[in-house]
Motif scaffolding. Sequence first.
Motif, PDB file in Angstrom:
ATOM      1  N   ASN A 111       0.863  -1.175   0.000  1.00  0.00           N
ATOM      2  CA  ASN A 111       0.000   0.000   0.000  1.00  0.00           C
ATOM      3  C   ASN A 111       0.906   1.235   0.000  1.00  0.00           C
ATOM      4  O   ASN A 111       1.736   1.406   0.897  1.00  0.00           O
ATOM      5  CB  ASN A 111      -0.887  -0.038   1.250  1.00  0.00           C
ATOM      6  CG  ASN A 111      -1.884   1.103   1.286  1.00  0.00           C
ATOM      7  OD1 ASN A 111      -1.561   2.238   0.926  1.00  0.00           O
ATOM      8  ND2 ASN A 111      -3.098   0.810   1.735  1.00  0.00           N
ATOM      9  N   HIS A 112       0.744   2.077  -1.007  1.00  0.00           N
ATOM     10  CA  HIS A 112       1.591   3.270  -1.139  1.00  0.00           C
ATOM     11  C   HIS A 112       1.582   4.112   0.145  1.00  0.00           C
ATOM     12  O   HIS A 112       2.615   4.640   0.570  1.00  0.00           O
ATOM     13  CB  HIS A 112       1.066   4.099  -2.321  1.00  0.00           C
ATOM     14  CG  HIS A 112       1.783   5.384  -2.554  1.00  0.00           C
ATOM     15  ND1 HIS A 112       2.921   5.464  -3.317  1.00  0.00           N
ATOM     16  CD2 HIS A 112       1.530   6.638  -2.118  1.00  0.00           C
ATOM     17  CE1 HIS A 112       3.334   6.719  -3.344  1.00  0.00           C
ATOM     18  NE2 HIS A 112       2.513   7.464  -2.625  1.00  0.00           N
ATOM     19  N   LEU A 113       0.425   4.191   0.775  1.00  0.00           N
ATOM     20  CA  LEU A 113       0.304   4.997   1.999  1.00  0.00           C
ATOM     21  C   LEU A 113       1.080   4.348   3.136  1.00  0.00           C
ATOM     22  O   LEU A 113       1.637   5.035   3.998  1.00  0.00           O
ATOM     23  CB  LEU A 113      -1.172   5.149   2.388  1.00  0.00           C
ATOM     24  CG  LEU A 113      -2.053   5.771   1.302  1.00  0.00           C
ATOM     25  CD1 LEU A 113      -3.510   5.777   1.743  1.00  0.00           C
ATOM     26  CD2 LEU A 113      -1.586   7.183   0.997  1.00  0.00           C
ATOM     27  N   GLY A 115       3.788   2.746   2.677  1.00  0.00           N
ATOM     28  CA  GLY A 115       5.163   3.152   2.378  1.00  0.00           C
ATOM     29  C   GLY A 115       5.498   4.474   3.046  1.00  0.00           C
ATOM     30  O   GLY A 115       6.499   4.591   3.766  1.00  0.00           O
ATOM     31  N   HIS A 116       4.630   5.474   2.838  1.00  0.00           N
ATOM     32  CA  HIS A 116       4.846   6.771   3.500  1.00  0.00           C
ATOM     33  C   HIS A 116       4.823   6.607   5.026  1.00  0.00           C
ATOM     34  O   HIS A 116       5.631   7.206   5.734  1.00  0.00           O
ATOM     35  CB  HIS A 116       3.740   7.765   3.112  1.00  0.00           C
ATOM     36  CG  HIS A 116       3.915   8.395   1.758  1.00  0.00           C
ATOM     37  ND1 HIS A 116       5.013   9.141   1.428  1.00  0.00           N
ATOM     38  CD2 HIS A 116       3.121   8.398   0.657  1.00  0.00           C
ATOM     39  CE1 HIS A 116       4.886   9.592   0.178  1.00  0.00           C
ATOM     40  NE2 HIS A 116       3.743   9.145  -0.314  1.00  0.00           N
ATOM     41  N   ALA A 117       3.895   5.789   5.507  1.00  0.00           N
ATOM     42  CA  ALA A 117       3.685   5.680   6.953  1.00  0.00           C
ATOM     43  C   ALA A 117       4.874   5.050   7.668  1.00  0.00           C
ATOM     44  O   ALA A 117       5.173   5.398   8.814  1.00  0.00           O
ATOM     45  CB  ALA A 117       2.409   4.871   7.231  1.00  0.00           C
ATOM     46  N   THR A 306       8.793  12.641  -0.389  1.00  0.00           N
ATOM     47  CA  THR A 306       8.053  12.602  -1.649  1.00  0.00           C
ATOM     48  C   THR A 306       8.093  11.166  -2.176  1.00  0.00           C
ATOM     49  O   THR A 306       8.759  10.307  -1.609  1.00  0.00           O
ATOM     50  CB  THR A 306       8.688  13.561  -2.675  1.00  0.00           C
ATOM     51  OG1 THR A 306      10.059  13.210  -2.808  1.00  0.00           O
ATOM     52  CG2 THR A 306       8.608  15.004  -2.187  1.00  0.00           C
ATOM     53  N   ASP A 307       7.376  10.928  -3.275  1.00  0.00           N
ATOM     54  CA  ASP A 307       7.248   9.553  -3.740  1.00  0.00           C
ATOM     55  C   ASP A 307       8.595   8.964  -4.136  1.00  0.00           C
ATOM     56  O   ASP A 307       9.379   9.592  -4.832  1.00  0.00           O
ATOM     57  CB  ASP A 307       6.266   9.492  -4.907  1.00  0.00           C
ATOM     58  CG  ASP A 307       4.846   9.694  -4.421  1.00  0.00           C
ATOM     59  OD1 ASP A 307       4.631   9.672  -3.194  1.00  0.00           O
ATOM     60  OD2 ASP A 307       3.954   9.871  -5.259  1.00  0.00           O
ATOM     61  N   ASN A 308       8.845   7.752  -3.681  1.00  0.00           N
ATOM     62  CA  ASN A 308      10.127   7.079  -3.926  1.00  0.00           C
ATOM     63  C   ASN A 308       9.911   5.576  -3.761  1.00  0.00           C
ATOM     64  O   ASN A 308       8.853   5.143  -3.284  1.00  0.00           O
ATOM     65  CB  ASN A 308      11.172   7.594  -2.919  1.00  0.00           C
ATOM     66  CG  ASN A 308      10.832   7.213  -1.494  1.00  0.00           C
ATOM     67  OD1 ASN A 308      11.197   6.142  -1.035  1.00  0.00           O
ATOM     68  ND2 ASN A 308      10.091   8.048  -0.782  1.00  0.00           N
TER      69      ASN A 308
HETATM   70 ZN    ZN Z   1       2.824   9.571  -2.183  1.00  0.00          ZN
END
Ligand code: ZN
Length: 352
Positions: A111-113, A115-117, A306-308
């Motif tokens: 889940n992309h979120l 990843g951020h979390a 940021t997105d990575n």
């Molecule tokens: Zn993002």
Amino acid sequence: MVLILGIETSCDETAAAIVRDDRTILADVVLSQLEEHRPFGGIVPEIAARAHLQHADRLVAQAMRDAQVDFDQLDAVAATGGPGLIGGVMVGTMTAKAIALATGKPFIAVNHLEGHALTARLTDGIDFPYLLLLASGGHCQLLAVLGVGQYRRLGTTIDDAAGEAFDKVAKMVGLGYPGGPQVQAWADRGDPARFALPRPMKGKPGCDFSFSGLKNAVRLLAEAQPQPLCERDVADICAAFQVAVAESVADRTRRAVDLFRRQWPQGQHLVVSGGVAANSALRAALDRIARENGLTFLAPPLRLCTDNAAMIAWAGLERFRLGQQDGLDFAPRPRWPLDPTAPKARGAGVKA
Ligand code: ZN
Ligand code: KG4
């Protein structure tokens, strides 16, 4: 030792990274498609999907070279499985599945979120639980991060995301895309007190966000000035907008901190992630809130906010360590909330 390859393709960055369980990032390559979308003033999903398809293989190969590892040294292959622009997510998951199939390694849909979390655990090795403000172009949420796969959403936007509001305001006052960095640069030269703008949701119960009313107030304000806008007016409008966002987000975050401290008193960190975390006015406000409440404020380095793909590889690694993996029949998810028990926020669409 655990080695994971991660692939990120859910928005307008094509990225591949390799991380190790001692929190080392062995490779981290990101290709921004900014120039391809700039003429349109925003992200065009079809262009994004084609660009991911064109570059994904090459970026994976480059990450493997940078890290000096072979596919057979990997423990698993992770890719963003959603939420995001579905064409791009399909490219990333298909690439990861193909590698997994060819090498016999497990495939993990991230889940992309998440990843951020979990980024702050990669960068700073912090323990659960912690409080996270995720503010990007697509999301604006306050989450209690309790464990891998365990999240409580304390607040979310009921309309626009914070970054989206920055991008739209930039457009209104004639600045380019993406708007956040430019609005901030102009705001830093402007007078935040010349124009009065609303502080959305300030003082309201709960921790939800709203930015569409503020965005419309900026539109009316800009239209009321002599046209075309002079530099002073652009700077003062940006400054008024930025301080309104910072105060509104600070108010929401303060309430979330209260809730978090009561429910999870052992938690020690307030973490920010997402592209809007680049905003220094916002960072300063969050830092103050954390200090006032005995929490440590953490903002991962900008390239990991940021997105990575390092964050995708890391989230994959955390799930791999818990024995989790996905089948090759995994279907990409345009919407994939981190906290499935949280009520759907009307007006926010896939953003909540
Ligand atoms: Zn993002
Ligand atoms: O996390 P991100 O790179 O991509 C996703 O949306 O997933 O975030 C990009 C967003 C854009 O809306 C951009 O305008 C905003 O982050 N942003 C900023 C700043 N730098 C980037 N917003 C406010 N201030 C900034 N300095």
